[in-house]
Design a protein around this motif. Structure first.
Motif, PDB file in Angstrom:
ATOM      1  N   UNK A 166       0.878  -1.166   0.000  1.00 21.28           N
ATOM      2  CA  UNK A 166       0.000   0.000   0.000  1.00 21.28           C
ATOM      3  C   UNK A 166       0.919   1.220   0.000  1.00 21.28           C
ATOM      4  N   UNK A 167       0.589   2.220  -0.814  1.00 16.78           N
ATOM      5  CA  UNK A 167       1.533   3.332  -0.976  1.00 16.78           C
ATOM      6  C   UNK A 167       0.816   4.658  -1.212  1.00 16.78           C
ATOM      7  N   UNK A 168       1.558   5.756  -0.919  1.00 12.36           N
ATOM      8  CA  UNK A 168       1.006   7.091  -1.201  1.00 12.36           C
ATOM      9  C   UNK A 168       1.986   7.879  -2.056  1.00 12.36           C
ATOM     10  N   UNK A 169       1.426   8.761  -2.872  1.00 12.41           N
ATOM     11  CA  UNK A 169       2.235   9.575  -3.780  1.00 12.41           C
ATOM     12  C   UNK A 169       2.923  10.690  -2.992  1.00 12.41           C
ATOM     13  N   UNK A 170       4.264  10.795  -3.138  1.00 14.64           N
ATOM     14  CA  UNK A 170       4.977  11.862  -2.422  1.00 14.64           C
ATOM     15  C   UNK A 170       5.772  12.775  -3.352  1.00 14.64           C
ATOM     16  N   UNK A 171       5.887  12.433  -4.633  1.00 15.43           N
ATOM     17  CA  UNK A 171       6.642  13.310  -5.529  1.00 15.43           C
ATOM     18  C   UNK A 171       6.320  13.042  -6.984  1.00 15.43           C
ATOM     19  N   UNK A 172       6.411  14.108  -7.792  1.00 12.05           N
ATOM     20  CA  UNK A 172       6.129  13.984  -9.227  1.00 12.05           C
ATOM     21  C   UNK A 172       7.251  14.680  -9.996  1.00 12.05           C
ATOM     22  N   UNK A 173       7.856  13.959 -10.927  1.00 17.37           N
ATOM     23  CA  UNK A 173       8.944  14.513 -11.739  1.00 17.37           C
ATOM     24  C   UNK A 173       8.565  14.388 -13.212  1.00 17.37           C
ATOM     25  N   UNK A 174       8.628  15.508 -13.937  1.00 17.30           N
ATOM     26  CA  UNK A 174       8.323  15.460 -15.375  1.00 17.30           C
ATOM     27  C   UNK A 174       9.531  14.920 -16.118  1.00 17.30           C
ATOM     28  N   UNK A 175       9.334  13.843 -16.884  1.00 19.91           N
ATOM     29  CA  UNK A 175      10.430  13.301 -17.690  1.00 19.91           C
ATOM     30  C   UNK A 175      10.433  13.965 -19.065  1.00 19.91           C
ATOM     31  N   UNK A 176      11.520  13.813 -19.796  1.00 16.51           N
ATOM     32  CA  UNK A 176      11.649  14.327 -21.166  1.00 16.51           C
ATOM     33  C   UNK A 176      11.497  15.851 -21.233  1.00 16.51           C
ATOM     34  N   UNK A 177      11.893  16.547 -20.162  1.00 15.27           N
ATOM     35  CA  UNK A 177      11.762  18.013 -20.186  1.00 15.27           C
ATOM     36  C   UNK A 177      12.645  18.626 -21.273  1.00 15.27           C
ATOM     37  N   UNK A 178      13.780  17.956 -21.561  1.00 21.30           N
ATOM     38  CA  UNK A 178      14.674  18.483 -22.612  1.00 21.30           C
ATOM     39  C   UNK A 178      14.008  18.435 -23.978  1.00 21.30           C
ATOM     40  N   UNK A 179      13.010  17.593 -24.142  1.00 21.12           N
ATOM     41  CA  UNK A 179      12.293  17.500 -25.418  1.00 21.12           C
ATOM     42  C   UNK A 179      10.981  18.270 -25.375  1.00 21.12           C
ATOM     43  N   UNK A 180      10.752  18.980 -24.287  1.00 22.26           N
ATOM     44  CA  UNK A 180       9.520  19.735 -24.125  1.00 22.26           C
ATOM     45  C   UNK A 180       8.292  18.824 -24.296  1.00 22.26           C
ATOM     46  N   UNK A 181       8.404  17.597 -23.762  1.00 22.68           N
ATOM     47  CA  UNK A 181       7.312  16.628 -23.908  1.00 22.68           C
ATOM     48  C   UNK A 181       6.670  16.400 -22.545  1.00 22.68           C
ATOM     49  N   UNK A 182       5.354  16.241 -22.542  1.00 24.35           N
ATOM     50  CA  UNK A 182       4.691  15.940 -21.263  1.00 24.35           C
ATOM     51  C   UNK A 182       4.085  14.530 -21.298  1.00 24.35           C
ATOM     52  N   UNK A 183       4.724  13.650 -22.071  1.00 26.31           N
ATOM     53  CA  UNK A 183       4.162  12.296 -22.266  1.00 26.31           C
ATOM     54  C   UNK A 183       4.305  11.390 -21.055  1.00 26.31           C
ATOM     55  N   UNK A 184       5.382  11.557 -20.273  1.00 25.38           N
ATOM     56  CA  UNK A 184       5.619  10.603 -19.173  1.00 25.38           C
ATOM     57  C   UNK A 184       6.013  11.320 -17.887  1.00 25.38           C
ATOM     58  N   UNK A 185       5.675  10.684 -16.779  1.00 28.48           N
ATOM     59  CA  UNK A 185       6.009  11.203 -15.456  1.00 28.48           C
ATOM     60  C   UNK A 185       6.735  10.124 -14.665  1.00 28.48           C
ATOM     61  N   UNK A 186       7.626  10.550 -13.784  1.00 26.15           N
ATOM     62  CA  UNK A 186       8.212   9.635 -12.794  1.00 26.15           C
ATOM     63  C   UNK A 186       7.556   9.987 -11.458  1.00 26.15           C
ATOM     64  N   UNK A 187       6.825   9.030 -10.923  1.00 27.77           N
ATOM     65  CA  UNK A 187       6.033   9.282  -9.710  1.00 27.77           C
ATOM     66  C   UNK A 187       6.677   8.565  -8.531  1.00 27.77           C
ATOM     67  N   UNK A 188       7.012   9.335  -7.491  1.00 29.07           N
ATOM     68  CA  UNK A 188       7.617   8.722  -6.295  1.00 29.07           C
ATOM     69  C   UNK A 188       6.509   8.369  -5.311  1.00 29.07           C
TER      70      UNK A 188
END
Ligand SMILES: Cc1cc2nc3c(=O)[nH]c(=O)nc-3n(C[C@H](O)[C@H](O)[C@H](O)COP(=O)(O)O)c2cc1C
Length: 240
Positions: free
Chosen positions: A139-161
């Motif tokens: 069981x887990x809770x979301x504590x962080x969100x990191x936008x991936x592919x920022x160098x490509x100006x893409x919002x397709x994927x996220x890394x969720x901690x």
């Protein structure tokens, strides 16, 4: 001897996770994923921004990370190429990844527990159900969100901690004589390697539904190379 290559995917082999989250109507969604790694009591999850799981997780901040064993291939295959996102069949090219899902045979499924024949089991700290058949459940809770592919100006994927709040395991993977240890001789994770499904041994555990998606379909997220090198491998909908 090494050769220089330009892979369309870099899925070198990571354990499969079945993430359960809560839908807006209070029912539960399941998504298989494998871009996951662990440090301390944290797990980093690489997820498509548009996936129903991502939306649920960002909204509710809760999930359960259920780990299937290598004998659960049929369940994972039943969940592969499904999404909790409604109306995938009518997605337009402008919808990006949802259109990718349509072109690659994904279907909208609201009740994935029923669809895959899995059994919901109540969680203790979060609302999403655990999956009874999975030998390990966190069981887990979301504590962080990191936008991936920022160098490509893409919002397709996220890394969720996510932070693990409570862990449940089947008795038969526990180390004898220890309250809190898993016996690695007994734990048989399912591994996704280049879209195919394995255990810890050298052989595939059977056909993988995910592997029906041509690797070249993922190239926009990796290395652009000359079209002529990839044309043959593209799925029908991606051919010019
Ligand atoms: C074995 C396997 C591994 C997968 N790994 C990932 C992953 O790491 N990240 C991801 O975004 N999608 C991954 N997928 C694809 C998702 O399951 C897919 O996007 C699905 O539609 C998500 O469901 P949802 O839209 O209901 O959340 C994987 C699928 C399978 C079968």
């Amino acid at each position: 001897m090494h050769q220089t290559i330009s892979p369309a995917i870099f899925y070198w082999g990571t354990p499969v996770v079945l993430i359960t989250t809560e839908n807006e109507d209070g029912s539960f969604n399941i998504a298989p994923m494998s871009s996951a790694w662990w440090l301390g009591n944290r797990c980093m999850l690489g997820l498509a921004t548009v996936s129903h799981t991502t939306r649920n997780l960002l909204r509710t901040k809760q999930c359960v990370l259920n780990l299937p064993s290598d004998d659960m291939r049929d369940y994972v295959n039943a969940l592969a190429r499904t999404t909790g996102t409604p109306n995938v069949a009518t997605a337009e090219p402008a919808s990006g990844l949802v259109f990718f899902k349509k072109m690659n045979g994904y279907k909208s499924v609201h009740d994935k527990f029923e669809h895959a024949g899995l059994t919901p089991q109540g969680a203790e700290c979060v609302r999403p159900a655990r999956i009874a058949e999975c030998p390990a459940q966190m069981e887990a809770e979301l504590v962080g969100v990191h936008k991936m592919f920022q160098d490509l100006d893409s919002d397709m994927t996220l890394a969720l901690e996510v932070k693990v709040l409570r862990t449940h395991v089947h008795d038969n993977i526990r180390m004898a004589g220890h309250r809190n240890r898993i016996d690695p001789d007994l734990w048989r994770p399912m591994i996704m390697s280049f879209q195919e499904l394995y255990g810890l041994g050298p052989k595939k555990i059977g056909a993988s539904v995910l592997a029906k998606i041509p690797e070249e379909g993922y190239r926009p997220l990796t290395n652009p190379i000359e079209d002529s090198d990839t044309e043959e491998a593209k799925p029908e909908g991606h051919k010019r």
